[in-house]
Design an enzyme around this catalytic site. Structure first.
Site, PDB file in Angstrom:
ATOM      1  N   VAL A   1      13.688   0.621  -3.572  1.00  0.00           N
ATOM      2  CA  VAL A   1      14.067  -0.629  -2.941  1.00  0.00           C
ATOM      3  C   VAL A   1      15.320  -1.183  -3.610  1.00  0.00           C
ATOM      4  O   VAL A   1      15.568  -0.930  -4.799  1.00  0.00           O
ATOM      5  CB  VAL A   1      12.911  -1.663  -3.035  1.00  0.00           C
ATOM      6  CG1 VAL A   1      12.673  -2.097  -4.477  1.00  0.00           C
ATOM      7  CG2 VAL A   1      13.168  -2.880  -2.148  1.00  0.00           C
ATOM      8  N   HIS A   2      16.108  -1.892  -2.840  1.00  0.00           N
ATOM      9  CA  HIS A   2      17.250  -2.639  -3.364  1.00  0.00           C
ATOM     10  C   HIS A   2      17.016  -4.099  -3.017  1.00  0.00           C
ATOM     11  O   HIS A   2      17.214  -4.534  -1.880  1.00  0.00           O
ATOM     12  CB  HIS A   2      18.560  -2.140  -2.739  1.00  0.00           C
ATOM     13  CG  HIS A   2      19.781  -2.813  -3.268  1.00  0.00           C
ATOM     14  ND1 HIS A   2      21.027  -2.687  -2.670  1.00  0.00           N
ATOM     15  CD2 HIS A   2      19.973  -3.624  -4.344  1.00  0.00           C
ATOM     16  CE1 HIS A   2      21.921  -3.379  -3.354  1.00  0.00           C
ATOM     17  NE2 HIS A   2      21.300  -3.960  -4.367  1.00  0.00           N
ATOM     18  N   VAL A   3      16.568  -4.854  -3.998  1.00  0.00           N
ATOM     19  CA  VAL A   3      16.248  -6.263  -3.789  1.00  0.00           C
ATOM     20  C   VAL A   3      17.532  -7.052  -3.526  1.00  0.00           C
ATOM     21  O   VAL A   3      18.556  -6.826  -4.171  1.00  0.00           O
ATOM     22  CB  VAL A   3      15.491  -6.833  -5.009  1.00  0.00           C
ATOM     23  CG1 VAL A   3      15.385  -8.349  -4.943  1.00  0.00           C
ATOM     24  CG2 VAL A   3      14.111  -6.201  -5.102  1.00  0.00           C
TER      25      VAL A   3
END
Length: 351
Positions: free
Chosen positions: A145-147
């Site tokens: 994931v890339h927050v």
């Protein structure tokens, strides 16, 4: 190639060579991979091939992951595979996620899927799949994931808190398989916002150091990148690959041409990390033999490398697909018989 610092030399001497047992798992935000931003792909590949499995964030074009796979094969002399998610995002700015792995060490099992975010909390929904370490038979779930960065930490916390529900969802989708949640979280692992995920038994692999490159030589900033893991994995080592030490040029040059984030990694079982300096010769020698630009598969950035093509004609080539022969390129505005002959003679093009 620059000389390594005394500290790096000492560290290299103490590190074991990569073993044939188990695997090294890594995660890397490769800044805007796939944009036309003069990415030093050979250097990216050199850094990436230090691990056996890599989760990639900020993939702007899945074709760039295929290009990286080819470059890593050239650099390492081994066979690799990759997969990418669809483009994800709420606006015109969209990113994909990718997985890249060494075929002799890791194989894909099942279940490549983007999380169905029914509450629409994530700007870019996490992506996951199940893999197996070839030597030991150890299965693991890789989730990445890339927050969102937003305007401040308060904008990031809803996604961080939602990762606890995602962690539980992973257990439902891949029951009994150890989980690795990898990515750029834009939040230090000691922040209170992680409380809900910690309560579920997830643990951050990296707790010291920094993973983002500052704009001044030698300055490292935040510990934003991490791998959160479950308990059922034999993790024996971990670290941050401070890749500017391995490349020609300085810290700032590496930040601009490679990434503003460093890869992080963990070792399973007997695997070990051996850092290697880059001189480009292995990539160039192999690249001469295997690299070609496929008229039907290449990105606009790759096509623009062909003699006489450039960005505008590259878009025409994409719009006019499929192509059955190189000779058909005379259909592209501005490419005559002489220009097409130069493209053929370059040895760069294939179908």
């Amino acid at each position: 190639m620059k000389n390594a610092s005394a500290a790096l030399v000492t560290a290299l001497a103490l590190m074991p060579a990569a073993a044939l047992a188990d695997a090294i798992i890594g995660s890397w935000n490769i800044k805007h991979l796939g944009w036309n931003n003069d990415k030093a792909m050979a250097e990216v590949a050199h850094v990436a091939q230090h691990v056996d499995f890599l989760a990639v964030q900020e993939l702007m074009d899945p074709a760039a992951l295929a290009e990286l796979e080819q470059a890593v094969e050239a650099e390492s002399g081994e066979s690799w595979s990759s997969m990418a998610s669809d483009a994800l995002g709420r606006s015109t700015y969209r990113e994909s996620y990718g997985f890249l792995w060494r075929n002799s060490e890791v194989e894909y099992d099942r279940g490549a899927v983007v999380f169905l975010d029914s509450q629409d909390i994530f700007a870019r929904e996490p992506y996951s799949a199940q893999f197996t370490v070839m030597d030991s038979g150890q299965q693991f779930v890789a989730a990445t994931v890339h927050v969102t960065y937003g305007d401040g930490i308060s904008d990031r916390l809803p996604e961080i808190e939602a990762l606890a529900d995602y962690w539980g969802w992973l257990e439902e989708v891949y029951p009994g398989t150890p989980r690795l949640l990898m990515g750029d979280f834009n939040l230090s692992p000691d922040h209170p916002g992680w409380a809900a995920l910690r309560k579920l038994g997830a643990t951050p692999t990296i707790t010291e150091g920094a993973t983002t490159l500052g704009t001044t030589n030698g300055v490292w900033s935040n510990l934003y990148d991490n791998i959160w893991h479950s308990e059922r994995l034999n993790i024996t080592d971990s670290g941050i690959i401070q890749f500017p030490d391995l490349l020609p040029g300085d810290h700032v040059a590496a930040r601009d041409a490679v990434s503003d984030h460093a890869p992080i990694w963990l070792a399973l079982g007997d695997a070990g990390m051996e850092l290697m300096a880059f001189d480009g010769s292995a990539y160039e020698a192999a690249n001469d033999a295997v690299y070609c630009i496929d008229l039907n598969e290449a990105s606009a950035e790759q096509l623009a490398e062909l003699p006489g093509v450039g960005p505008a004609r590259a878009e025409q080539v994409i719009d006019m697909r499929p192509w059955d022969s190189v000779d058909e390129l005379t259909r592209v505005s501005g490419l005559g018989d002489v220009s097409v002959r130069k493209i053929e003679d370059s040895g760069l093009v294939c179908l």
